[in-house]
Structure formats: C-alpha cells, structure tokens
Design a protein around this motif. Structure first.
Motif, PDB file in Angstrom:
ATOM      1  N   ILE A   4       0.843  -1.190   0.000  1.00  0.00           N
ATOM      2  CA  ILE A   4       0.000   0.000   0.000  1.00  0.00           C
ATOM      3  C   ILE A   4       0.883   1.247   0.000  1.00  0.00           C
ATOM      4  O   ILE A   4       0.593   2.231  -0.688  1.00  0.00           O
ATOM      5  N   ALA A   5       1.975   1.175   0.790  1.00  0.00           N
ATOM      6  CA  ALA A   5       2.902   2.317   0.814  1.00  0.00           C
ATOM      7  C   ALA A   5       3.426   2.599  -0.582  1.00  0.00           C
ATOM      8  O   ALA A   5       3.483   3.756  -1.017  1.00  0.00           O
ATOM      9  N   ALA A   6       3.801   1.533  -1.297  1.00  0.00           N
ATOM     10  CA  ALA A   6       4.325   1.730  -2.644  1.00  0.00           C
ATOM     11  C   ALA A   6       3.260   2.308  -3.556  1.00  0.00           C
ATOM     12  O   ALA A   6       3.514   3.232  -4.335  1.00  0.00           O
ATOM     13  N   ALA A   7       2.029   1.775  -3.452  1.00  0.00           N
ATOM     14  CA  ALA A   7       0.962   2.243  -4.328  1.00  0.00           C
ATOM     15  C   ALA A   7       0.684   3.721  -4.079  1.00  0.00           C
ATOM     16  O   ALA A   7       0.524   4.511  -5.011  1.00  0.00           O
ATOM     17  N   VAL A   8       0.646   4.097  -2.811  1.00  0.00           N
ATOM     18  CA  VAL A   8       0.307   5.472  -2.484  1.00  0.00           C
ATOM     19  C   VAL A   8       1.460   6.418  -2.807  1.00  0.00           C
ATOM     20  O   VAL A   8       1.254   7.543  -3.250  1.00  0.00           O
ATOM     21  N   PHE A   9       2.682   5.925  -2.617  1.00  0.00           N
ATOM     22  CA  PHE A   9       3.867   6.741  -2.865  1.00  0.00           C
ATOM     23  C   PHE A   9       3.892   7.242  -4.294  1.00  0.00           C
ATOM     24  O   PHE A   9       4.135   8.410  -4.573  1.00  0.00           O
ATOM     25  N   GLY A  10       3.636   6.319  -5.223  1.00  0.00           N
ATOM     26  CA  GLY A  10       3.734   6.712  -6.616  1.00  0.00           C
ATOM     27  C   GLY A  10       2.503   7.443  -7.109  1.00  0.00           C
ATOM     28  O   GLY A  10       2.537   8.084  -8.147  1.00  0.00           O
ATOM     29  N   GLY A  11       1.437   7.342  -6.367  1.00  0.00           N
ATOM     30  CA  GLY A  11       0.214   7.955  -6.834  1.00  0.00           C
ATOM     31  C   GLY A  11      -0.779   6.861  -7.129  1.00  0.00           C
ATOM     32  O   GLY A  11      -0.655   6.129  -8.099  1.00  0.00           O
ATOM     33  N   ILE A  12      -1.783   6.752  -6.286  1.00  0.00           N
ATOM     34  CA  ILE A  12      -2.667   5.606  -6.419  1.00  0.00           C
ATOM     35  C   ILE A  12      -3.465   5.719  -7.711  1.00  0.00           C
ATOM     36  O   ILE A  12      -3.975   6.759  -8.072  1.00  0.00           O
ATOM     37  N   GLY A  13      -3.542   4.636  -8.437  1.00  0.00           N
ATOM     38  CA  GLY A  13      -4.166   4.660  -9.746  1.00  0.00           C
ATOM     39  C   GLY A  13      -3.139   4.760 -10.861  1.00  0.00           C
ATOM     40  O   GLY A  13      -3.488   4.655 -12.038  1.00  0.00           O
ATOM     41  N   GLN A  14      -1.876   4.968 -10.531  1.00  0.00           N
ATOM     42  CA  GLN A  14      -0.838   5.097 -11.560  1.00  0.00           C
ATOM     43  C   GLN A  14       0.079   3.890 -11.540  1.00  0.00           C
ATOM     44  O   GLN A  14       0.869   3.755 -10.614  1.00  0.00           O
ATOM     45  N   TRP A  38      -6.165  16.399  -9.680  1.00  0.00           N
ATOM     46  CA  TRP A  38      -7.585  16.070  -9.593  1.00  0.00           C
ATOM     47  C   TRP A  38      -7.778  14.759  -8.821  1.00  0.00           C
ATOM     48  O   TRP A  38      -8.778  14.568  -8.152  1.00  0.00           O
ATOM     49  N   ALA A  39      -6.792  13.871  -8.947  1.00  0.00           N
ATOM     50  CA  ALA A  39      -6.918  12.611  -8.218  1.00  0.00           C
ATOM     51  C   ALA A  39      -6.832  12.852  -6.726  1.00  0.00           C
ATOM     52  O   ALA A  39      -7.420  12.130  -5.933  1.00  0.00           O
ATOM     53  N   ALA A  40      -6.103  13.887  -6.352  1.00  0.00           N
ATOM     54  CA  ALA A  40      -5.948  14.168  -4.929  1.00  0.00           C
ATOM     55  C   ALA A  40      -7.285  14.507  -4.300  1.00  0.00           C
ATOM     56  O   ALA A  40      -7.548  14.198  -3.147  1.00  0.00           O
ATOM     57  N   ARG A  41      -8.143  15.092  -5.105  1.00  0.00           N
ATOM     58  CA  ARG A  41      -9.442  15.480  -4.554  1.00  0.00           C
ATOM     59  C   ARG A  41     -10.206  14.262  -4.056  1.00  0.00           C
ATOM     60  O   ARG A  41     -10.948  14.312  -3.101  1.00  0.00           O
ATOM     61  N   ARG A  42     -10.003  13.127  -4.744  1.00  0.00           N
ATOM     62  CA  ARG A  42     -10.706  11.904  -4.364  1.00  0.00           C
ATOM     63  C   ARG A  42     -10.311  11.423  -2.983  1.00  0.00           C
ATOM     64  O   ARG A  42     -11.016  10.667  -2.348  1.00  0.00           O
ATOM     65  N   LEU A  43      -9.111  11.845  -2.556  1.00  0.00           N
ATOM     66  CA  LEU A  43      -8.602  11.338  -1.300  1.00  0.00           C
ATOM     67  C   LEU A  43      -8.979  12.210  -0.122  1.00  0.00           C
ATOM     68  O   LEU A  43      -8.815  11.823   1.008  1.00  0.00           O
ATOM     69  N   MET A  44      -9.449  13.402  -0.416  1.00  0.00           N
ATOM     70  CA  MET A  44      -9.776  14.304   0.669  1.00  0.00           C
ATOM     71  C   MET A  44     -11.193  14.044   1.118  1.00  0.00           C
ATOM     72  O   MET A  44     -12.031  13.608   0.356  1.00  0.00           O
ATOM     73  N   ALA A  45     -11.434  14.334   2.329  1.00  0.00           N
ATOM     74  CA  ALA A  45     -12.771  14.077   2.886  1.00  0.00           C
ATOM     75  C   ALA A  45     -13.798  15.003   2.288  1.00  0.00           C
ATOM     76  O   ALA A  45     -13.497  16.137   1.975  1.00  0.00           O
ATOM     77  N   GLY A  64       0.631  11.436  -8.884  1.00  0.00           N
ATOM     78  CA  GLY A  64      -0.807  11.569  -8.988  1.00  0.00           C
ATOM     79  C   GLY A  64      -1.188  12.941  -9.501  1.00  0.00           C
ATOM     80  O   GLY A  64      -0.568  13.937  -9.169  1.00  0.00           O
ATOM     81  N   ALA A  65      -2.222  12.969 -10.306  1.00  0.00           N
ATOM     82  CA  ALA A  65      -2.676  14.264 -10.797  1.00  0.00           C
ATOM     83  C   ALA A  65      -3.402  14.992  -9.687  1.00  0.00           C
ATOM     84  O   ALA A  65      -3.921  14.377  -8.767  1.00  0.00           O
TER      85      ALA A  65
END
Lengths: 319, 295, 402
Positions: free
Chosen positions: B227-237, B288-295, B285-286
């Motif tokens: 999960i750390a690796a996935a999130v580090f690079g940008g989840i979805g990428q 716009w993708a960051a928006r998905r992660l915010m509450a 991560g783009a």
C-alpha cells in the motif's frame, strides 16, 4: 461452586469490565464522533505499560532480567490514574495524525498502520519496554493478601471503575457534548459552519477515548501481571470494533450488550466446544473467522447494530 | 560502500515483488474507489495454491501463471458478490474498509484452519547468483524483476492501446459519464478486477518464491509495504507503483543494513503515513486525483 | 485425606495457535508417552490419567481466561506441564494459586528466583543455555562468533549468557544482531554477517526465519554456509524439514549443532521413554528426534514424579501430594532405584521407599525448584533423527554465568 469455578467467574467478570471500558471508549470515538480509530488498541497498551513502569520499581529489583524506562513504585490508584493518562497521551498523539482531513477509509488505513508501527517500534527497542519479551511480575493491589479475597476485591474495583466510567461516558455521549459530536460526525462542515471548533472537539474525543482505553489496559495488566506485544496486535481493535458494530454504533447500552455477547458469550463460549478435529488450536481460529463474518454480516444486513442509536426526536420528545 | 550497493540490489529485488502487488492494488482502487485490504489475504491464498502445485512437481513459473488466473477469477467474484453491492447501497467508505479487513482475516484463518500453522516452503532456490555492478541477485530474483517489468509494461499497453484499456480508464475517472458513453461499466470493472487479481496472484507466488519459507501470515505482513508503494507513486498510476515499490524496497533494505533490522518494516509504515499526510496524491498523482482522497 | 473419583486430568498448557503453535503438539508428546505407560500399569491408585490440552495462544492476555476456564471445568485437574515462554508470566501464577503442581518447560530467566510452591523446572534457563552454546562453540575451536537471535523472549533470553561466556572463553563476538521473525528477506542482515567473517553462527530462531535466513546466506556467500550452534528447541521435524529442503540435507546433518539439556540415551529410563513415544500413533513420527530434546523429557520425568508422589501421599489432590515431589527424586539410604512409573508404583505398593531416576537423571533442585543439569550437543541424521556428539558440564556453564 469450586474454587476453580469461582476463579473462572472472577476472570470473566474482570475481562468483561475491562472490555466494556475499552468498547465504550471506542464507541465514543467511532460511533458517536465518527473518528475511525483503528489504532485504539495502542491506547490500551499505553495504559498497561504506563501502569507497569509505575509499579515495577527499578529494574535491579528483579535481578535485572528485564529493562524498561521509568521504574517507580506508586500505589495502585495513582498507577491506574497514570495508566489512564498514558492512554490520553497515546490517544491525542494518534488524533493529531487524524487532523489532516483525509477520506475516512484512508484515515482508517493510516490508523491501522500506526497500530502496526507501534508494535514494531516497541518490539524493536529492548531498552524501552523490554521489546518482544515484554514486562513481567507486575504487581497488583493487595498482592500480599489471600488470593481469594484479592480476586473478589478486584472484581469490585473493576465494577467501580465501570460504574464511574459509564457515568463519565454519558456526559460525553448525551447532552450538549453528545449532540455536538454527532453533528460533527454527520456533517462536519455544517458543524464547523455553526461555529464548532472541530479540531478541539476531535482532540478532546481522542483524549477521553484514550483515557478509557488506558484505564482498561491498566486494570487488566494489574490483574494478570504480565504484558508483551503478543497481547496487543492490531487485530484486537477489530475484535472490539465487532462488539461496537454488533451492539449498536453510537448506542452506549447497545455497545454494552454487544461487548457481553461478543467478548464473553461468543469468544469464551467457543472454548467449551468439544474437540472437533485433532488440532487443538482450531477453536481460536474459529473465533477470528466468526468475528470477521459477524462484522461483514452486520455491515451488510444491519449496519446500525442490534440496538440502533436513538435519534433524538425534536418537538417535545426527550431522547 | 559495497554493503550499500548490495543493499540497494536486495531492495530492487524485494521492490519488484512489492511493485507487482502494488500495481494490482492500485488498479483496484483506481477502478472501484475501494481500498481493498483483503488483497493481502488473496496473496496468501495464491502462495498456498502455488505450493499445492509445486509440491506436485509443477514448474514454479507455470504455477505462477495458473495461480494468477485463479486469483483473478476469485477477485472478480469477490468484487461482484460482496463489494459492488455494498457500494451500490451507499455504504460508507469506512465501513467498506472494515469489510475488506474482516474478509481478509476470515480468509487468512480459513486457510490456517485447513492447512495448519506450520512453516511451508517451495524448496531450494536452484540457480546461480548474478553479480551485477556490485549487487548480488539470484537467478530467481532476476526473473521476477524481469517479470514485474514485463507485466507492468503489458498493463501499460493494455491501458493505453486497447479499447478495453481506454474503457477502463474512462470508467475509473468518471463512471457515470462512461456509462452514458455506452461503456458497459460492469464488464469493464470485471476486467479490471481480473487483471488486478491476476497481478495479486502472481505477486503472491513471486513473494513465496523470494521469501523461501512462509506461513499463513505472508500476505498480511506484506500488505503495508504494498500500500505504501501504491500510495507513494500515486494511487491509480501503475508506473507510480513501480517507483513506489523500488523506493520502499530499497529504503527498507538500506535501513536493515545499517541499523536495527526491525526497522525495515517501520520504513514502509513511515513512507505510507508521511505520504498520506503530506502529499496524498503521491509523486505522480494528478491534482484532480488528490481530490478523491480528501474528505 | 481427600479422595477423588474418576480419571485424573494432566494439563498440557502450551500454545496450539499463534506464533509458537508448533510447541503445542511437541509438548503433548511426553504427556501421551507418560500417560500411556501409567495407564498400562493400572493408573495412579486405580485412576486413569488423561492428557488435557489447554491452548495458551501465545498471547498473555488471552491465556488467562483459557487457563482459568480449563482449571474450572476439567475434572480432577491435578497435574500440569508446559507453561511456555510467551505466556508463562501470566499463566504460572494462576496454576500455582490453584495448587496444581506443574513442571514447566519455559526457560524464562524471570523464574530463576521465584517463590512458587507448586512450580518445578528440570531444564536450564535461557541464559544458561546461551552460555552452553558459547562453550560448545569454543570446544569446537570456533573463535569468532556471530550471534544472531530472533526478536522474541525465548531467543533473547540466551543473550546475557552468550555475552558473559564468549569473552571468558577467549572468543570474540564479531557481530550481534537481533532479527525480526518471519521476514520475507534477510539479505541485508546476511550481508552484514558475511562482512564480519564469523567462524560460527550462534543462532536462535524459529524454523521459518532460519530457512529464509540461511537460504539468503547461501545465495550471497557463494553457496558456503558457516557452522551453526543452536538450541535443542530446534530438534524437531518442523525445523529439519523446511531447512533441509532449502539449504540441503548435507549442511543440516554436518554443520548444525543443537545444544541443550543432556539426557543419557543409554539408560533404561530413556529406552522406556523412547519406546512409549514410538508405540503411540500420535507421537510415532516425531519420536526419533523428540526423544533427544530436554524440555519434553523433563515434562515426562515430571509427570512420572508427580504420579509417584501421589501414591506416596495416598491422594491425588495437589495441595497434599506436592511436598512429596522433590522427595521422589532424592537419593536416600535403602531406597529402590526405579526408572519408570510401573516399577515405582510396584515398589511403593510393596512398602519400599523409592528414588526415581528418569530420562534427565537425578536433578539437584535449588531453593527455587530449578534444576539445571548437564548439557549436550546433538546433530541431525539424514532421516531427521538426532544423535549426541559431545557433553558440556553444567558446572562449567554456571561458573561462566556468575
């Protein structure tokens, strides 16, 4: 009743009491305030370790076979209070990481990771809390007394803690504070818009929830006398969470029933099953399988739990 | 200095397995917006399935491929039967995470109830060691690195060159719009879960090969680095996950080489927490993708 | 004198789940062997003895309800063995306060000084074992030692003994590493150890950790592996199987020394014990290797001693027969020396006094009910069984510790 059966009953009651305190704290954080604290077990561990280092005395007392920080010899009530404070500190520190407004499920993963990290850090450093070997010979109150007297006296102490704890709990889950927390849970932005200080509220909830956890841990460790990382793996939070979800999210009485059903009836009841196969450990595995299945089943079928939260009806009716 | 280079080499080897798993995890999140914690338990299942075949004299790489397919199918079924209905009903994201964590625990303990808690192993890793630029890798590890690169390249090609891939990316970024364009989002979801499940299965077997001996806690332990690796690079990428795998693997091995080996795990935890708190969209991560992660 | 009716329960309090789950079935084996023999000889004063498994889960908090439940609900729970390292701190007080005599197999140094009246230990503590490793390494001529211990109570307990002993034996510790259990790779740790160029590894870790670590070592060191000195805790099929599958049987049989409590394999006591293990289908497969390991043999001797003490006391109730236990082992004038339960029971019935000399020989209990005994080094044979290759005097070990 034989002495053995009496002792078992005492153990069940003490465990029920400490589980209740922990479940109430978790319910306050998760059920009422909507904080997804999957690292809750760390507050319990913090309470247990704090109590231990406040009562073990210096390491040389035990021919130095275990190392740890602290090493005071405080009387029982003070040490338990210190344990609760330890839980508060742990709770607030965990809460600070939750201040960044991430999506709740990401929040949950961050908490899970904090839980794992805490276990690893404590295991790794021998000098801190004796690493993976843990702490032993932790004294309880009246340890010089007749054990049979001590046991029932301890049930009394735990019962007292529960009664006092429930009273304190109600101050936070009902009344104005309770309503504010539920408002924060249901719609944080609306609550902020009406002027509620979200950051302060969240930290307060983590502190109070942590106090419950710390108290639970301190009372447990004073009774059993030993504590090591094997006792607070991350899955323990999930066992408590099952009790909360099954009992009734946000409902104190529901959570009380849920804890009794899950922690006592279910998990202890499994021990009475006859030997199914050649492998003795199957009962323990079954316990985890049942817990996981119950959680999924309730989230699927009845996410509000057995006793749903009573929504206040405005316009004349009291909740 | 040679220790550092060796550690980097070990990090690349373990990073390849982490990356393999992280990419699958990332695709699942990108497609369905679910943090599927059950992923770890599926990796464990894959390792045991691989063991079953290898004990009957199957070639390990064949076993890897077959297991990939099996876990791919299992993932599709899992998503269809349990996760998708919960999402449709509007279950909160947090509750879904709890469901995936619980399902992971159930699967893990079902496995141990059936096969027991004993240590398992695929056997001696035959093959020579390769010395390359001061790094020491076994033939098996080199194969896995190559496999990881190949599979990620394949995924990239699928996502960018095929119609299915484009449909997947469209569904991932805006499901409703994709539906209104006539994309069968259900089938596209299935395809994404199959592919990511296959990567999960491959990662599980690859992990069992590199870790030499394992038990039922295999996947659970490996989950956080992934999960750390996935999130580090940008989840979805997918490329981000590859870089993340490298980062987590190398950082872990360097720490183990120079300080307390226990802290190897802590490195992965820290990377995950720091990234989520400081830059949740990850390196690539783009915005716009960051928006998905915010509450 | 209180009497009980019906069969007696002998508790095996050990982990059957959790990280140390393999110990549960290993510690059940001596129970089966001893009770088979006792029951074949007519039981204890007519009472059959049954083994009752009690899972301590490896979690000290979960162990407490399990053990108290077992004590509460098992009929005639009059003897116990086990009480393993991870949970001993919370389970020992419970069994002791329930007045159930028990022979424990954990090596925790916390029990070196204790005041539990019902507690007995026939095997050495972990730090004494550690010192014994160092002595063996020195005897084999290995000077530069790499100490690699798994992070966990059983392994960590060895360290003080190793640290005390190696310098006194004119050796040196080239590197001292604590490694996490069950990791997926130890390559970096292995690289550090290789760089230290040790003559020997003093090692303590579970089978999974060992297999992964040694595989990494072999890969990184051009197929060469240094010899290893480890504990007889690893003298199990669980260790032999994965490790030999991974680094080859040759290394396991030539270069791994397993040091632990000494048992004389030429005595009638040992032969009876081993025969009983082989005869019971539940223990037949692990008998060849298990018979050589100290703690289970200690449990076996303890069970026999407790059973004989019951006959001497005329009752099966723990609080009454407890004081006879040490006496059963003591050499006394005019005593009939017996090596097994059947002979002992017959001699007592005929009115003699007895001295039980079991698999671990004659113990010398100190005031804390601990008896350390002698040490021995074992090696594996190609079929997974064990053979002894040298002894280490207990007195030498104790001197190194002080």
């Amino acid at each position: 009743m034989t002495t053995g059966q009496e002792f078992y009953l005492v153990v069940l009651l003490v465990y029920l009491g400490t589980n209740l305190l922990a479940a109430w704290g978790l319910n306050l954080e998760f059920g009422v305030a909507g904080i997804a604290n999957l690292a809750y077990i760390v507050t319990i561990a913090a309470g247990a370790y704090t109590y231990a280092v406040c009562t073990l005395g210096p390491s040389s007392n035990h021919s130095g076979f275990q190392q740890y920080i602290g090493g005071y010899t405080l009387p029982f009530p003070v040490a338990v209070g210190a344990g609760a404070l330890g839980g508060v500190v742990a709770g607030v520190l965990i809460g600070i990481t939750g201040l960044k407004r991430l999506r709740p499920d990401y929040q949950a993963v961050v908490m899970l990771v904090i839980s794992l990290m805490a276990v690893t850090v404590v295991s790794a450093d021998q000098g801190l809390l004796n690493g993976n070997s843990g702490l032993a010979l932790i004294p309880g109150p009246f340890s010089d007394q007749d054990p049979e007297v001590f046991r029932w006296a301890y049930v009394g102490i735990v019962a007292l803690a529960c009664v006092a704890g429930f009273f304190v709990l109600r101050r936070f889950t009902t009344g104005p504070i309770g309503r504010t927390l539920r408002a924060m849970r249901d719609d944080e932005y609306a609550a902020a818009a009406v002027g509620k200080d979200i950051v302060l509220l969240r930290l307060m909830v983590q502190a109070v929830g942590g106090a419950f956890g710390g108290l639970s841990g301190a009372l447990l460790v004073a009774f059993i006398g030993g504590w090591n990382p094997g006792a607070w793996a991350y899955v323990e939070t999930l066992a408590l969470l099952t009790a909360v979800i099954v009992g009734g999210v946000g409902n104190d009485r529901g959570v009380t029933v849920g804890t009794f059903v899950i922690a006592t009836l279910l998990l202890q009841g499994l021990q009475f099953l006859p030997e199914i196969t050649a492998r003795e450990g199957l009962k323990q595995d079954l316990g985890w399988i049942l817990l996981g299945t119950l959680t999924i089943a309730f989230i699927w079928l009845r996410p509000q739990g057995i006793f749903p939260e009573r929504r206040p009806k405005y316009g004349g009716q009291s909740p | 200095m040679s220790l550092l280079i060796e550690a980097i080499g070990f990090g690349i080897a373990s990073g390849a397995v982490i990356a393999l798993g992280a990419v699958g995890f990332s695709v699942q999140f990108g497609m369905s917006n679910i943090l599927n914690i059950t992923y770890g338990a599926f990796m464990t299942l894959a390792a045991y399935l691989g063991l079953f075949m290898i004990d009957r004299n199957t070639n390990p790489w064949v076993a890897l491929a077959v297991t990939g397919v099996v876990i791919g199918l299992a993932s599709v079924v899992y998503h269809r039967l349990l996760l998708a209905p919960l999402v449709r009903r509007g279950t909160r994201a947090f509750s879904i995470v709890i469901v995936t964590v619980s399902a992971g625990i159930v699967l893990q303990y079902v496995i141990v109830a059936i096969v027991g808690p004993d240590t398992q192993t695929y056997g001696e890793q035959s093959g020579n060691t390769v010395h390359f630029l001061g790094m020491i890798l076994t033939a098996g590890q080199v194969t896995i690195i190559a496999l990881a690169v190949a599979l990620m390249l394949a995924l990239h090609l699928i996502l960018t060159r095929t119609t299915l891939g484009k449909a997947m990316r469209a569904t991932a970024s805006n499901r409703i719009l994709a539906q209104s364009c006539g994309i069968d989002t259900g089938r596209v979801s299935d395809a994404a879960w199959f592919l990511s499940g296959a990567l999960c299965g491959a990662a599980g077997v690859a992990l069992a090969i590199t870790t030499v001996s394992f038990d039922f806690t295999l996947g659970a332990v490996f989950l956080i680095p992934m999960i750390a690796a996935a999130v580090f690079g940008g989840i979805g990428q997918p490329y981000g996950a590859m870089l993340g795998g490298l980062a987590v693997g190398v950082a872990g091995e360097v720490v183990a080489a120079y300080s307390n080996p226990e802290y190897r795990e802590v490195v992965a935890f820290l990377i995950l927490i720091v990234i989520l708190l400081v830059r949740p969209r990850g390196l690539f991560g783009a915005a716009w993708a960051a928006r998905r992660l915010m509450a | 004198m209180p009497t009980q009716t019906g069969p007696i329960s002998l508790g095996v309090i050990a982990p059957f789940t959790g990280p140390a789950a393999e110990f549960g079935k290993l510690l059940s084996a001596p129970c089966y062997a001893a009770t088979d023999l006792i029951n074949a000889a007519g039981g204890v004063m007519g009472h059959q003895v049954n083994c009752a498994s009690v899972d301590d889960t490896g979690d000290p908090a979960d162990a407490v309800p399990n053990v108290t439940k077992a004590i509460a609900t098992t009929t005639n729970f009059d003897m116990a063995v086990g009480l393993e390292s991870n949970t001993a701190e919370t389970t020992v007080p419970i069994v002791n306060s329930s007045k159930i005599p028990f022979f424990t197999t954990n090596g925790n140094t916390s029990f070196t000084k204790n005041s539990y009246a019902y507690y007995y230990r026939l095997t050495a503590s972990d730090d004494a074992n550690g010192a014994a490793f160092a002595v063996w390494a020195s005897q084999k001529g290995f000077k530069k030692v790499a100490v690699i211990l798994q992070n966990g109570i059983g392994s960590e307990g060895n360290l003080p003994g190793i640290n005390a002993a190696v310098p006194k034996l004119n050796g040196s510790i080239a590197i001292n590493l604590t490694i996490p259990a069950d990791a997926s790779s130890y390559s970096s740790e292995v690289a550090r150890v290789i760089a230290a160029q040790p003559d020997v590894l003093i090692w303590s870790a579970d089978p999974q950790t060992t297999a992964t670590f040694m595989a990494n070592y072999k890969q990184l060191n051009n197929g060469q592996l240094p010899p290893m000195v480890t504990a007889t805790d690893s003298l199990t099929p669980d260790f032999f199987g994965p490790v030999s599958k991974v680094v080859g049987v040759d290394y396991v049989t030539h270069d791994i020394y397993l040091v632990g409590s000494f048992l004389d394999q030429s005595t009638p006591a040992f032969n009876t014990y081993k025969a009983a293990l082989l005869a019971d289908s539940k223990t037949h497969d692990i008998a060849p290797v298990l018979a050589a390991v100290g703690p289970p043999a200690g449990a076996y001797d303890g069970i026999n001693a407790m059973a004989l003490a019951m006959i001497e006391a005329g009752t099966t109730v723990g609080s009454y027969y407890n004081k006879y236990i040490i006496d059963v082992f003591k050499p006394k004038a005019g005593a009939v020396v017996v090596n097994n339960f059947a002979d002992g029971a017959a001699a007592l019935k005929a009115g003699h006094t007895i001295q039980y000399v079991g698999v671990l020989g004659t113990p010398s209990f100190d005031a804390n009910h601990n008896s350390a005994g002698e040490f021995v080094a074992n090696v594996f044979a190609a079929d997974g069984s064990a053979s002894q290759v040298g002894t280490i005097p207990g007195s030498q070990v104790l001197k190194l510790l002080s």
